[in-house]
Write an enzyme that holds these catalytic residues in place. Structure first.
Site, short mmCIF file in Angstrom:
data_model
loop_
_atom_site.label_atom_id
_atom_site.label_comp_id
_atom_site.label_asym_id
_atom_site.label_seq_id
_atom_site.Cartn_x
_atom_site.Cartn_y
_atom_site.Cartn_z
N HIS A 11 39.15 43.22 38.72
CA HIS A 11 40.39 43.55 38.02
C HIS A 11 41.02 42.35 37.31
O HIS A 11 41.35 42.42 36.12
CB HIS A 11 41.42 44.13 39.00
CG HIS A 11 40.93 45.32 39.77
ND1 HIS A 11 40.07 46.26 39.24
CD2 HIS A 11 41.19 45.74 41.03
CE1 HIS A 11 39.83 47.19 40.14
NE2 HIS A 11 40.49 46.90 41.24
N ASP B 163 35.90 50.30 36.30
CA ASP B 163 37.00 49.48 36.83
C ASP B 163 38.26 50.23 36.43
O ASP B 163 38.65 50.20 35.26
CB ASP B 163 36.97 48.08 36.22
CG ASP B 163 38.06 47.17 36.80
OD1 ASP B 163 39.07 47.70 37.30
OD2 ASP B 163 37.90 45.94 36.75
N HIS B 164 38.88 50.91 37.39
CA HIS B 164 39.97 51.83 37.02
C HIS B 164 41.13 51.11 36.37
O HIS B 164 41.92 51.73 35.66
CB HIS B 164 40.44 52.63 38.25
CG HIS B 164 41.15 51.82 39.28
ND1 HIS B 164 40.48 51.18 40.31
CD2 HIS B 164 42.45 51.56 39.46
CE1 HIS B 164 41.36 50.55 41.06
NE2 HIS B 164 42.56 50.77 40.58
#
Length: 506
Positions: free
Chosen positions: A241, A178-179
């Site tokens: 996110h 999950d960047h």
């Protein structure tokens, strides 16, 4: 640098946009800093029949913006090898294994292998199964797999996918990326909380009125219309996110700042998020879809006329909602979230809104609520992107006669130079995976609970036909998103559209 950087990367989906935009530049930054030794190699695989030489040119083009010297670029690209590959064809894994063994010996990699699945999730199970059956995991080194989102489309599909991968890789070797967790200021949430007694002592329902998390995008769906119309904002942003950021804000202090301790507290926080009934979903969550709009001299098309989007689409491009966390620390504190496409400005920020003082001694008995001497709340803001930093809004005295108050902002932003020189999110996360640190990746228990939360919302919404479109492109979402807070006596702290409205640009 550690011995773990002696490694063979195998990138499935090597010709794709993600590889070119994120993976190759991130690997080059690690190489340039010395975090990757000369003892590494990359196999890029995809269907296209590229040669090694052509692949080298693609890699050099992908890192051109980082301004390498000609020698630097050539040397880096020489570590890349291309293998045309059909992930469903068993015989192709035999060829891939031969190249893998050859490079393992050439670069003295010790059998360390990192597989990056940068392609559609429907292939994940097939790939990992073939890696095992072909014997490519039968070496003395480590074997790790990095997986891009989306991880499933609901709890059921995510669970089936996880079971498939667990047949081959242990949970400790699965890195679900999950960047957002690689971003500087997301990682700074823990420092702001746990390194400052001023905040940690007040990080609870006694002192905090509400928490607001906004992930706003000013772009439309661009070239992702086909994917996005099947996903929507709820699954694309909230399930991963937003709930990850919420877990970092809501978690209890870990006993130590270790991978396992942090993960355990994040899981506890997510497990405490209330699973809404159908009626509670309708009360606490709203959705939207943008119609055409104008901001300044820019005009925007409506969502239903974006490329690859159905003309009668009921997919949401905006979500706002209120999460409640059922534990002692957060009892009664609403966590408001919102995210959407084609909003006024691009920005990710967190607002921690503190409770008012019990008695406002600066407001006389004749002063009306909402007038000058009505105190605004103290707000801690964490800026995640595009700017990075934090601010604290306090109340001070205006200069001059009397005791009128005014808000004063204590503000810190990372400089452009600091932002430029800080590691990019994918760079951080790849480096963590190399070193076996999964702190900033999502554990299966986190993914599972996030889907349980989101599935309740999706199931309720699927029983109703939304009245779309319901907000103009360039605004901060439908009126219902503002009403959601207003009925609790609150308002969104960040309202960038006000600036444009005041100047008649919106």
């Amino acid at each position: 640098m550690t011995e773990n950087t002696n490694v063979l990367f195998t990138i499935f989906g090597a010709t794709g946009d993600l590889a070119k935009r994120k993976l190759y530049p991130s690997l080059f930054r690690l190489y340039r800093k010395g975090d990757l030794s000369e003892c590494f190699a990359v196999i890029g695989t995809a269907r296209r029949p590229w040669s090694d030489d052509y692949y080298h040119e693609v890699v050099k083009e992908a890192i051109a913006s980082l301004e390498p010297t000609t020698e630097e670029a050539e040397k880096f690209a020489s570590h890349f090898y291309y293998q045309s590959h059909d992930v469903s064809d068993t015989s192709h894994y035999t060829v891939l294994k031969e190249l893998t063994n050859k490079l393992n010996e050439k670069y003295q990699l010790g059998g360390n292998r990192l597989y990056y699945l940068a392609m559609s999730p429907r292939f994940f199970g097939t790939i990992v199964t073939q890696l095992k059956e072909s014997g490519m995991l039968d070496t003395d080194g480590y074997h790790r797999v990095i997986i891009e989102k989306p991880f499933g489309s609901d709890f059921k599909s995510a669970n089936e996918l996880n079971n498939e991968i667990n047949e081959v890789f242990a949970e400790k070797d699965i890195y679900r990326i999950d960047h957002y967790l690689g971003k500087e200021m997301v990682q700074n949430i823990s420092a702001i909380r746990f390194a400052n007694n001023l905040f940690e002592s007040m990080w609870n329902q006694r002192y905090i009125d509400n928490v607001q998390i906004t992930l706003a995008e000013n772009l439309g769906v661009e070239d992702r219309g086909g994917y996005y119309d099947q996903s929507g904002a709820l699954k694309d942003m909230v399930q991963n996110h937003i709930l990850q950021v919420l877990s970092l804000l809501a978690m209890e202090p870990p006993v130590a700042f270790t991978e396992e301790a942090i993960r355990n507290e994040k899981i506890k926080a997510l497990n405490a998020v209330r699973l809404y009934s159908e009626e509670e979903v309708y009360t606490n969550f709203v959705r939207g879809q943008y119609t055409k709009g104008k901001l300044g001299d820019k005009e925007f098309a409506d969502y239903r006329h974006e490329p690859n989007v159905a003309t009668d689409s009921t997919t949401e491009t905006f979500v706002a909602g209120k999460f409640l966390i059922d534990n002692f620390r957060w009892s009664g504190v609403p966590f408001y979230v919102r995210t959407g496409k084609r909003l006024t400005e691009k920005g990710t920020r967190i607002n921690i809104v503190f409770k008012q003082v019990p008695i406002n001694v600066f407001r006389s008995s004749t002063t009306e609520v909402g007038t000058q001497n009505e105190l605004p709340p103290n707000v801690l803001t964490i800026y995640i992107q595009p700017t990075e930093g934090f601010s604290m809004t306090l109340n001070g005295k205006e200069i001059g006669q009397g005791y009128s108050t005014k808000p004063v902002k204590l503000d810190y932003r990372n400089t452009a130079e600091m932002v430029e020189n800080s590691p990019e999110a994918y760079e951080r996360l790849i480096f963590d995976a190399l070193n076996g640190d999964s702190t900033n990746f999502t554990h299966w228990d986190e993914v599972a609970q996030s889907w349980r939360v989101v599935d309740r919302i999706r199931a309720a919404w699927d029983k109703q036909t939304p009245d779309f479109p319901n907000y103009a492109a360039g605004t901060m979402g439908p009126q219902a998103a503002f009403d959601l807070l207003a009925k609790d006596g609150f308002e969104w702290i960040w309202q960038p559209d006000k600036w444009y409205k005041e100047r008649k640009l919106l």
